[in-house]
Design a protein around this motif. Structure first.
Motif, mmCIF file in Angstrom:
data_model
loop_
_atom_site.group_PDB
_atom_site.id
_atom_site.type_symbol
_atom_site.label_atom_id
_atom_site.label_comp_id
_atom_site.label_asym_id
_atom_site.label_seq_id
_atom_site.Cartn_x
_atom_site.Cartn_y
_atom_site.Cartn_z
ATOM 1 N N PRO A 60 0.828 -1.214 0.000
ATOM 2 C CA PRO A 60 0.000 0.000 0.000
ATOM 3 C C PRO A 60 0.858 1.258 0.000
ATOM 4 C CG PRO A 60 -0.814 -1.583 1.616
ATOM 5 C CD PRO A 60 0.511 -2.103 1.127
ATOM 6 N N ASP A 61 0.325 2.304 -0.611
ATOM 7 C CA ASP A 61 1.090 3.551 -0.750
ATOM 8 C C ASP A 61 1.645 4.045 0.583
ATOM 9 O OD1 ASP A 61 0.073 3.219 -3.262
ATOM 10 O OD2 ASP A 61 -0.820 5.206 -3.432
ATOM 11 N N GLU A 62 0.834 3.956 1.651
ATOM 12 C CA GLU A 62 1.247 4.522 2.939
ATOM 13 C C GLU A 62 2.359 3.715 3.612
ATOM 14 O OE1 GLU A 62 -2.309 1.823 3.810
ATOM 15 O OE2 GLU A 62 -1.712 3.258 2.247
ATOM 16 N N ARG A 63 2.650 2.511 3.093
ATOM 17 C CA ARG A 63 3.718 1.709 3.697
ATOM 18 C C ARG A 63 4.948 1.603 2.791
ATOM 19 N NH1 ARG A 63 0.078 -2.431 4.841
ATOM 20 N NH2 ARG A 63 1.528 -3.963 3.959
ATOM 21 N N LEU A 64 4.965 2.298 1.668
ATOM 22 C CA LEU A 64 6.167 2.345 0.837
ATOM 23 C C LEU A 64 7.280 3.021 1.633
ATOM 24 C CD1 LEU A 64 4.524 3.427 -2.533
ATOM 25 C CD2 LEU A 64 5.532 1.169 -2.050
ATOM 26 N N HIS A 65 8.454 2.418 1.675
ATOM 27 C CA HIS A 65 9.531 2.964 2.508
ATOM 28 C C HIS A 65 10.862 2.368 2.083
ATOM 29 C CE1 HIS A 65 8.692 -0.949 4.398
ATOM 30 N NE2 HIS A 65 9.975 -0.946 4.686
ATOM 31 N N THR A 66 11.932 2.946 2.583
ATOM 32 C CA THR A 66 13.243 2.324 2.483
ATOM 33 C C THR A 66 13.758 2.084 3.896
ATOM 34 O OG1 THR A 66 15.458 2.448 1.497
ATOM 35 C CG2 THR A 66 14.547 4.501 2.349
ATOM 36 N N THR A 67 14.288 0.892 4.122
ATOM 37 C CA THR A 67 14.807 0.529 5.440
ATOM 38 C C THR A 67 16.230 1.045 5.597
ATOM 39 O OG1 THR A 67 13.434 -1.467 5.513
ATOM 40 C CG2 THR A 67 15.337 -1.398 6.983
ATOM 41 N N ILE A 68 16.490 1.683 6.738
ATOM 42 C CA ILE A 68 17.837 2.171 7.040
ATOM 43 C C ILE A 68 18.543 1.215 7.997
ATOM 44 C CG2 ILE A 68 19.174 4.082 8.016
ATOM 45 C CD1 ILE A 68 16.749 5.893 7.255
#
Length: 202
Positions: A60-68
């Motif tokens: 879902p759009d709201e959970r798109l992320h990059t992990t640091i």
């Protein structure tokens, strides 16, 4: 003999049944340091995702992320650790960085956008956070110095798609100007943001 076997199976299953009856939460709680793209960039990624045909289960759009970085996996919410990480990040000055994703790669497990080249600024952010949190996470046996080697910048766009070799795509980019401390309830599709840490900009 048959009655004894049935009785034995019943005894083995009973603890599990009792856990379910008591409403035991069997969710994995994973603690991450993440960066979310701005709304406009998330929109670009989602339009590419939906048009690509590369995933059957989109993120879902709201959970798109990059992990640091990752701070561990737990069987319940690690509230003490969350508080300790928040304290360690307070007053911590780290520079923002630019992330550019210009390559798609996919397969049955996941499809993701990633950079075609190393991103020294992203690696510097990882290293800075690792230094700040090393003592806090050492008690868990975690070597945060491995973040730079093992966690590469990427955005997962979905799962269960066809195999796709790495190939160039129209770049998407943004400036990571804040880091989020997020508890991910694995299997339930939920992110809980516990802290937001701003990064310095030039």
């Amino acid at each position: 003999m048959a009655e004894a076997m049935v009785s034995s199976i019943h005894c083995m299953c009973l603890p599990f049944v009792l856990l379910l009856a008591q409403g035991c939460d069997m969710t994995e709680h994973r603690l991450f340091l993440l960066a979310y793209p701005p709304v406009g960039v998330a929109g670009e990624i989602s339009r590419f995702r939906d048009a690509s045909g590369l995933v059957r289960r989109p993120v879902p759009d709201e959970r798109l992320h990059t992990t640091i970085g990752m701070a561990g996996t737990f069987d319940k919410s690690p509230r003490v650790l969350i508080a300790r990480i928040r304290d360690r990040l307070t007053g911590c000055s780290l520079p923002s960085c630019r992330i550019v994703l210009d390559t798609i790669i996919g397969g049955p497990k996941s499809a993701l956008l990633k950079p075609s080249e190393r991103l020294p600024g992203f690696e510097a952010l990882q290293a800075g956070l690792a230094r700040r949190l090393a003592a806090t996470l050492a008690d868990l046996g975690m070597d945060v110095a491995l973040w730079v080697r093992r966690i590469k910048p990427h955005v997962t766009i979905g799962y269960d798609g066809p195999p796709v070799p790495a190939q160039p795509v129209e770049p998407v980019s943004w400036t990571i100007d804040r880091v989020f401390l997020v508890e991910s309830l694995h299997g339930r599709g939920k992110h809980i943001v516990h802290a937001t840490h701003p990064l310095t900009t030039d």
